[in-house]
Design an enzyme around this catalytic site. Structure first.
Site, PDB file in Angstrom:
ATOM      1  N   ASP A 106      12.614  -5.425   2.302  1.00 50.38           N
ATOM      2  CA  ASP A 106      11.624  -4.724   2.810  1.00 50.38           C
ATOM      3  C   ASP A 106      10.409  -5.489   3.153  1.00 50.38           C
ATOM      4  OD1 ASP A 106      10.942  -5.377   0.422  1.00 50.38           O
ATOM      5  OD2 ASP A 106      10.577  -3.235  -0.610  1.00 50.38           O
ATOM      6  N   LYS A 156     -16.212  -1.646 -10.102  1.00 51.03           N
ATOM      7  CA  LYS A 156     -15.141  -1.373  -8.966  1.00 51.03           C
ATOM      8  C   LYS A 156     -15.064  -2.510  -8.065  1.00 51.03           C
ATOM      9  CE  LYS A 156     -15.398   3.641  -9.141  1.00 51.03           C
ATOM     10  NZ  LYS A 156     -15.774   4.868  -8.301  1.00 51.03           N
ATOM     11  N   ASP A 211       4.584  -5.467   2.960  1.00 53.34           N
ATOM     12  CA  ASP A 211       5.637  -5.086   1.917  1.00 53.34           C
ATOM     13  C   ASP A 211       5.987  -3.664   2.318  1.00 53.34           C
ATOM     14  OD1 ASP A 211       7.104  -3.966  -0.143  1.00 53.34           O
ATOM     15  OD2 ASP A 211       5.582  -4.593  -1.697  1.00 53.34           O
TER      16      ASP A 211
END
Length: 238
Positions: A106, A156, A211
């Protein structure tokens, strides 16, 4: 050089699409991922291909055939039980008798296999991992501490990591570390080699890598004209 394409996984990250198609047959434009991967290998001079199959493997055989349409020779293996990410190589012990590539089914990339394999051969050890840099946006505040006391707080943050591309260059020696008849992951292989003091090298790729098992990358791949993509051979041949 020979190449092994690992195509036995169930593609759980792309469900429900992979309920009817194995991940290597997911369409990028009008062509399946594995066709683009095979053509990339052929452009890099690879002709002898082994495709390890498991889940819906008969569909991959139907699409790729013997590879003659691309000037390649394709041989298949079939897992009767899942063997993990690297265990299927044990089905090819008598075939992998020289330096070989192992690729996830993949992966789409412009990695130069010439440069990759040349680097691998230069250090004379049995395993090289192709890597790239990926950034990840965290959804949480990240806390660093020493002895229970906060030393840094990042709200974050975007983290940058060196990640495996799912492309490896190996020597037949690697097969001695992989047990037959049981699931064995690539992480198990690396841990085993490190515990035995066998160096594992990385090759840092700066170019394109997707990917397709990730939904975000699958969508990005649809925006690229892969027929116009040429592997990074020019820089090596210049």
């Amino acid at each position: 050089m020979k190449a092994v394409i690992q195509s036995g996984g169930r593609g759980t990250r792309l469900r429900p699409y992979t309920s009817v198609l194995p991940k290597p047959l997911m369409p990028i434009g009008a062509k399946p991922v594995i066709e683009l991967l095979l053509k990339w290998l052929r452009r890099n001079g690879i002709e002898d291909i082994y495709i390890t199959t498991g889940y819906l493997g008969h569909l991959i055989r139907s699409v790729c055939g013997d590879g003659k349409q691309w000037g390649m020779n394709i041989t298949y293996t079939q897992e009767t039980e899942p063997l993990g990410t690297i265990g299927p190589l044990t089905l090819l012990r008598d075939k992998l008798d020289c330096t070989f590539l192992v690729l996830n089914g993949d992966v789409l990339t412009d990695l130069s296999l010439n440069a990759f394999s040349s680097f691998h051969r230069s250090h004379t050890h049995p395993l090289t991992i192709a890597t790239t840099t990926r950034t990840t946006k965290m959804d949480f505040g990240v806390v660093d501490d020493v002895d229970g006391m906060v030393t840094r707080f990042r709200e974050k943050p975007t983290l940058s990591n060196c990640v495996s591309m799912g492309a490896y260059c190996m020597e037949p020696e690697v097969l001695r570390y992989i047990p037959s008849g049981m699931p064995f992951g690539f992480d198990d292989l690396v841990f085993c080699m490190m515990e035995r003091g066998v160096p594992v090298h990385i090759y840092k790729h700066q170019g394109l890598w997707l990917d397709i098992g990730r939904v975000e990358d699958f969508h990005k791949a649809q925006e690229i004209d892969w027929d116009e993509q040429v592997p990074s051979l020019a820089a090596i041949e210049a």
